[in-house]
Write a protein that holds these residues in place. Structure first.
Motif, PDB file in Angstrom:
ATOM      1  N   LEU A  92       0.248  -0.940   0.041  1.00  0.00           N
ATOM      2  CA  LEU A  92       0.117  -0.312  -0.407  1.00  0.00           C
ATOM      3  C   LEU A  92       0.921   1.673   0.027  1.00  0.00           C
ATOM      4  CD1 LEU A  92      -2.959   0.980  -0.372  1.00  0.00           C
ATOM      5  CD2 LEU A  92      -2.699   1.006   2.714  1.00  0.00           C
ATOM      6  N   LYS A  93       0.762   2.225  -1.100  1.00  0.00           N
ATOM      7  CA  LYS A  93       1.217   3.529  -1.170  1.00  0.00           C
ATOM      8  C   LYS A  93      -0.209   4.354  -0.905  1.00  0.00           C
ATOM      9  CE  LYS A  93       5.297   1.234  -3.929  1.00  0.00           C
ATOM     10  NZ  LYS A  93       6.058   1.295  -4.736  1.00  0.00           N
ATOM     11  N   PRO A  94      -0.150   5.140   0.163  1.00  0.00           N
ATOM     12  CA  PRO A  94      -1.089   6.292   0.612  1.00  0.00           C
ATOM     13  C   PRO A  94      -1.576   7.242  -0.347  1.00  0.00           C
ATOM     14  CG  PRO A  94       0.466   5.670   2.512  1.00  0.00           C
ATOM     15  CD  PRO A  94       0.846   5.113   1.616  1.00  0.00           C
ATOM     16  N   GLU A  95      -0.451   7.352  -1.585  1.00  0.00           N
ATOM     17  CA  GLU A  95      -0.362   8.847  -2.509  1.00  0.00           C
ATOM     18  C   GLU A  95      -1.063   8.068  -3.385  1.00  0.00           C
ATOM     19  OE1 GLU A  95       2.122  10.136   0.973  1.00  0.00           O
ATOM     20  OE2 GLU A  95       2.299   8.079  -0.659  1.00  0.00           O
ATOM     21  N   LYS A  96      -1.171   6.957  -4.108  1.00  0.00           N
ATOM     22  CA  LYS A  96      -1.280   6.418  -5.256  1.00  0.00           C
ATOM     23  C   LYS A  96      -2.506   5.561  -4.675  1.00  0.00           C
ATOM     24  CE  LYS A  96       1.079   3.293  -7.328  1.00  0.00           C
ATOM     25  NZ  LYS A  96       2.104   2.133  -7.457  1.00  0.00           N
ATOM     26  N   ALA A  97      -2.884   5.879  -3.554  1.00  0.00           N
ATOM     27  CA  ALA A  97      -4.666   5.294  -3.247  1.00  0.00           C
ATOM     28  C   ALA A  97      -5.635   5.799  -3.003  1.00  0.00           C
ATOM     29  CB  ALA A  97      -4.350   3.986  -1.915  1.00  0.00           C
ATOM     30  N   ALA A  98      -5.253   7.383  -2.587  1.00  0.00           N
ATOM     31  CA  ALA A  98      -5.812   8.174  -2.933  1.00  0.00           C
ATOM     32  C   ALA A  98      -6.125   8.910  -4.303  1.00  0.00           C
ATOM     33  CB  ALA A  98      -5.091   9.687  -1.716  1.00  0.00           C
ATOM     34  N   ASP A  99      -4.881   8.670  -5.089  1.00  0.00           N
ATOM     35  CA  ASP A  99      -4.971   9.165  -6.662  1.00  0.00           C
ATOM     36  C   ASP A  99      -5.812   8.101  -7.123  1.00  0.00           C
ATOM     37  OD1 ASP A  99      -3.802  11.240  -6.936  1.00  0.00           O
ATOM     38  OD2 ASP A  99      -1.678   9.712  -7.969  1.00  0.00           O
ATOM     39  N   ILE A 100      -6.392   6.623  -6.630  1.00  0.00           N
ATOM     40  CA  ILE A 100      -7.624   5.762  -7.708  1.00  0.00           C
ATOM     41  C   ILE A 100      -9.051   6.217  -6.849  1.00  0.00           C
ATOM     42  CG2 ILE A 100      -7.802   3.505  -7.263  1.00  0.00           C
ATOM     43  CD1 ILE A 100      -4.880   2.742  -7.185  1.00  0.00           C
ATOM     44  N   VAL A 101      -8.524   6.385  -5.503  1.00  0.00           N
ATOM     45  CA  VAL A 101     -10.036   7.041  -5.188  1.00  0.00           C
ATOM     46  C   VAL A 101     -10.562   8.556  -5.963  1.00  0.00           C
ATOM     47  CG1 VAL A 101     -11.389   7.432  -3.353  1.00  0.00           C
ATOM     48  CG2 VAL A 101      -9.564   5.462  -3.111  1.00  0.00           C
ATOM     49  N   LYS A 102      -9.662   9.332  -5.638  1.00  0.00           N
ATOM     50  CA  LYS A 102      -9.917  10.579  -6.905  1.00  0.00           C
ATOM     51  C   LYS A 102     -10.511  10.002  -7.768  1.00  0.00           C
ATOM     52  CE  LYS A 102      -8.091  14.793  -8.223  1.00  0.00           C
ATOM     53  NZ  LYS A 102      -9.010  14.386 -10.097  1.00  0.00           N
ATOM     54  N   GLY A 103     -10.404   8.951  -8.547  1.00  0.00           N
ATOM     55  CA  GLY A 103     -10.904   9.210  -9.944  1.00  0.00           C
ATOM     56  C   GLY A 103     -12.003   8.521  -9.539  1.00  0.00           C
ATOM     57  N   ILE A 104     -12.317   7.458  -8.340  1.00  0.00           N
ATOM     58  CA  ILE A 104     -13.245   6.641  -8.482  1.00  0.00           C
ATOM     59  C   ILE A 104     -14.634   7.796  -7.695  1.00  0.00           C
ATOM     60  CG2 ILE A 104     -14.610   5.981  -6.513  1.00  0.00           C
ATOM     61  CD1 ILE A 104     -12.690   3.784  -6.514  1.00  0.00           C
ATOM     62  N   ALA A 105     -13.607   8.866  -7.443  1.00  0.00           N
ATOM     63  CA  ALA A 105     -14.619   9.891  -6.585  1.00  0.00           C
ATOM     64  C   ALA A 105     -15.710  11.066  -7.738  1.00  0.00           C
ATOM     65  CB  ALA A 105     -14.046  11.002  -5.341  1.00  0.00           C
ATOM     66  N   ASP A 106     -14.723  11.031  -8.590  1.00  0.00           N
ATOM     67  CA  ASP A 106     -14.777  12.172  -9.755  1.00  0.00           C
ATOM     68  C   ASP A 106     -16.060  11.636 -10.555  1.00  0.00           C
ATOM     69  OD1 ASP A 106     -12.950  13.941  -9.416  1.00  0.00           O
ATOM     70  OD2 ASP A 106     -11.458  13.059 -10.409  1.00  0.00           O
ATOM     71  N   GLY A 107     -15.646   9.496 -10.852  1.00  0.00           N
ATOM     72  CA  GLY A 107     -16.724   9.302 -11.447  1.00  0.00           C
ATOM     73  C   GLY A 107     -17.967   9.111 -10.787  1.00  0.00           C
ATOM     74  N   CYS A 108     -18.032   8.907  -9.646  1.00  0.00           N
ATOM     75  CA  CYS A 108     -19.633   9.585  -8.779  1.00  0.00           C
ATOM     76  C   CYS A 108     -19.971  10.624  -9.471  1.00  0.00           C
ATOM     77  CB  CYS A 108     -19.497   9.206  -7.170  1.00  0.00           C
ATOM     78  SG  CYS A 108     -18.696   7.287  -7.482  1.00  0.00           S
ATOM     79  N   GLN A 109     -19.234  11.528  -9.186  1.00  0.00           N
ATOM     80  CA  GLN A 109     -19.979  13.133  -8.974  1.00  0.00           C
ATOM     81  C   GLN A 109     -20.527  12.773 -10.487  1.00  0.00           C
ATOM     82  OE1 GLN A 109     -16.369  14.620  -7.625  1.00  0.00           O
ATOM     83  NE2 GLN A 109     -17.854  16.340  -6.312  1.00  0.00           N
ATOM     84  N   LEU A 110     -19.842  12.192 -11.805  1.00  0.00           N
ATOM     85  CA  LEU A 110     -20.516  11.997 -12.973  1.00  0.00           C
ATOM     86  C   LEU A 110     -21.764  11.668 -12.979  1.00  0.00           C
ATOM     87  CD1 LEU A 110     -17.132  12.039 -15.043  1.00  0.00           C
ATOM     88  CD2 LEU A 110     -18.353  14.067 -15.231  1.00  0.00           C
ATOM     89  N   ALA A 111     -21.777  10.759 -12.046  1.00  0.00           N
ATOM     90  CA  ALA A 111     -22.991   9.919 -12.357  1.00  0.00           C
ATOM     91  C   ALA A 111     -23.863  10.327 -11.057  1.00  0.00           C
ATOM     92  CB  ALA A 111     -22.720   8.517 -11.690  1.00  0.00           C
ATOM     93  N   GLY A 112     -23.551  11.385 -10.813  1.00  0.00           N
ATOM     94  CA  GLY A 112     -24.523  11.736  -9.470  1.00  0.00           C
ATOM     95  C   GLY A 112     -24.921  10.623  -8.468  1.00  0.00           C
ATOM     96  N   CYS A 113     -23.892   9.721  -8.011  1.00  0.00           N
ATOM     97  CA  CYS A 113     -23.929   9.142  -6.209  1.00  0.00           C
ATOM     98  C   CYS A 113     -22.855   8.873  -5.578  1.00  0.00           C
ATOM     99  CB  CYS A 113     -24.527   7.633  -7.684  1.00  0.00           C
ATOM    100  SG  CYS A 113     -22.469   7.175  -7.886  1.00  0.00           S
ATOM    101  N   ALA A 114     -23.482   8.688  -4.593  1.00  0.00           N
ATOM    102  CA  ALA A 114     -22.044   9.087  -3.336  1.00  0.00           C
ATOM    103  C   ALA A 114     -20.952   7.685  -3.483  1.00  0.00           C
ATOM    104  CB  ALA A 114     -23.326   9.014  -1.726  1.00  0.00           C
ATOM    105  N   LEU A 115     -20.437   7.740  -3.124  1.00  0.00           N
ATOM    106  CA  LEU A 115     -19.288   6.672  -2.660  1.00  0.00           C
ATOM    107  C   LEU A 115     -19.179   6.564  -0.962  1.00  0.00           C
ATOM    108  CD1 LEU A 115     -16.888   4.585  -3.147  1.00  0.00           C
ATOM    109  CD2 LEU A 115     -15.293   6.752  -3.059  1.00  0.00           C
ATOM    110  N   ILE A 116     -19.800   5.893  -0.833  1.00  0.00           N
ATOM    111  CA  ILE A 116     -20.374   5.913   0.684  1.00  0.00           C
ATOM    112  C   ILE A 116     -19.598   4.781   1.486  1.00  0.00           C
ATOM    113  CG2 ILE A 116     -22.673   6.263   0.378  1.00  0.00           C
ATOM    114  CD1 ILE A 116     -23.681   3.293   0.827  1.00  0.00           C
TER     115      ILE A 116
END
Length: 347
Positions: free
Chosen positions: A114-138
């Motif tokens: 686990l590399k925290p900065e890389k994991a945060a980048d990955i989750v940023k992409g997930i969050a961006d996708g969720c915002q485009l889809a209008g759904c929450a990452l819960i």
């Protein structure tokens, strides 16, 4: 000499780095929260309050998927902030096909180290996708699994939950001969066929991720990492004003496997070639790999990521609406009687 007891870190799992990764993720995850989210990040479960306003007979619709070997491109490019959108897109676009509005998303990320900065980048992409889809990452799970994954590599999957009124479920049952297929453009290869993509560009052509490809006006890495388009916003608008008999997300299996999933027995589909502009990436792959046309259409989206099946009388109104709001769309085929499967033809 004093013997020190073994720790989890000695075995390759650093819980402190895991905690730091969660802290880095929080800023991205919170951007997706809506008033329906009743929890913060880190709980044992995600809480989401349903708003059933205007829904008489609520039905939950769920879908799960991953990113596949497109992740190999992210590893080569060392770019990790877009593949999360691919993961979200593959799930929300699927449930959208049954008329569902995405409500929330959960992800699963597994890595060797686990590399925290890389994991945060990955989750940023997930969050961006969720915002485009209008759904929450819960919620989600990040697993450190030394010995399972090579250093620097990871895998990712997720699932989306949406809602639709039972009377408004889209299942293809209202499709009949003469109905038209309206295609919405893809943003690129999306997230399917990457084993063939890698074999062609890297093994056969000997290219690297940093090579500039003139026909694509981009480096190979930039072209191959273009995120999957999320169709929730445009399709939700269409469903609010028009009757749609069927919807198809063109994913693995291309045209040949995905379109028949919604077509009633005894009917087939005729796809009119040259009725839409095929993206340069597909033309290039077909030429460089000497790939047969049928192989392309059963592997890739060929520039069409979502298909709507509509009645002929709704064609002009829908196409005009899409032109008015600046959306590209193409009439790419029709439903035909006494046939099965998908037939490609010149029109």
């Amino acid at each position: 000499m004093e013997n020190k007891g073994l720790t989890y870190r000695d075995a390759g799992v650093d819980v402190d780095e895991g905690a730091r990764a969660v802290e880095l993720m929080k800023q991205h995850v919170k951007k997706t929260f809506t008033k329906n989210v009743l929890c913060g990040l880190g709980g044992f479960g995600g809480l989401f309050e349903l708003d059933l306003t205007g829904i008489q007979r609520p039905v939950l619709v769920s879908g799960t998927d991953g990113v596949g070997t497109k992740l190999k491109i992210a590893f080569l490019a060392d770019k990790h902030d877009t593949v999360g959108q691919d993961c979200v897109a593959m799930c929300v676009n699927d449930i959208l096909c049954q008329g569902a509005k995405p409500l929330y998303f959960l992800d699963y990320l597994a890595t060797g180290k686990l590399k925290p900065e890389k994991a945060a980048d990955i989750v940023k992409g997930i969050a961006d996708g969720c915002q485009l889809a209008g759904c929450a990452l819960i919620g989600g799970e990040t697993a450190e699994m030394p010995g399972i994954y090579e250093d620097g590599e990871y895998d990712m999957a997720g699932f989306a939950v949406g809602i639709v009124d039972k009377d408004k479920i889209i299942d293809g049952s209202k499709i009949s001969a003469g109905d038209l297929l309206i295609g919405l453009p893809s943003s690129g290869i999306h997230s399917n066929g990457y084993s063939l993509v890698r074999k062609l560009f890297f093994d056969k052509m000997g290219l690297s991720i940093k090579d500039y490809v003139e026909a694509l006006d981009a480096t190979l890495g930039e072209a191959l990492l273009t995120p999957t388009r999320i169709y929730v916003d445009i399709c939700t608008k269409i469903l609010e004003g028009f009757s749609v008999a069927g919807m198809v997300h063109i994913t693995g299996g291309g045209f040949y496997e995905n379109i028949p999933r919604i077509i009633p027995e005894g009917l087939g589909v005729e796809i009119h070639l040259e009725s839409w502009p095929v993206l340069p990436i597909f033309t290039l792959m077909q030429q460089w790999g000497s790939i047969e046309r049928d192989e392309m259409f059963k592997t890739f989206n060929m520039g069409i990521g979502m298909i709507l099946v509509v009645k002929p009388e709704d064609r002009e109104g829908l196409m005009q609406y899409l032109r008015d709001i600046g959306e590209e769309a193409y009439v790419i085929g029709e439903v035909i009687p006494n046939s099965t499967g998908v037939r490609l033809c010149q029109k």
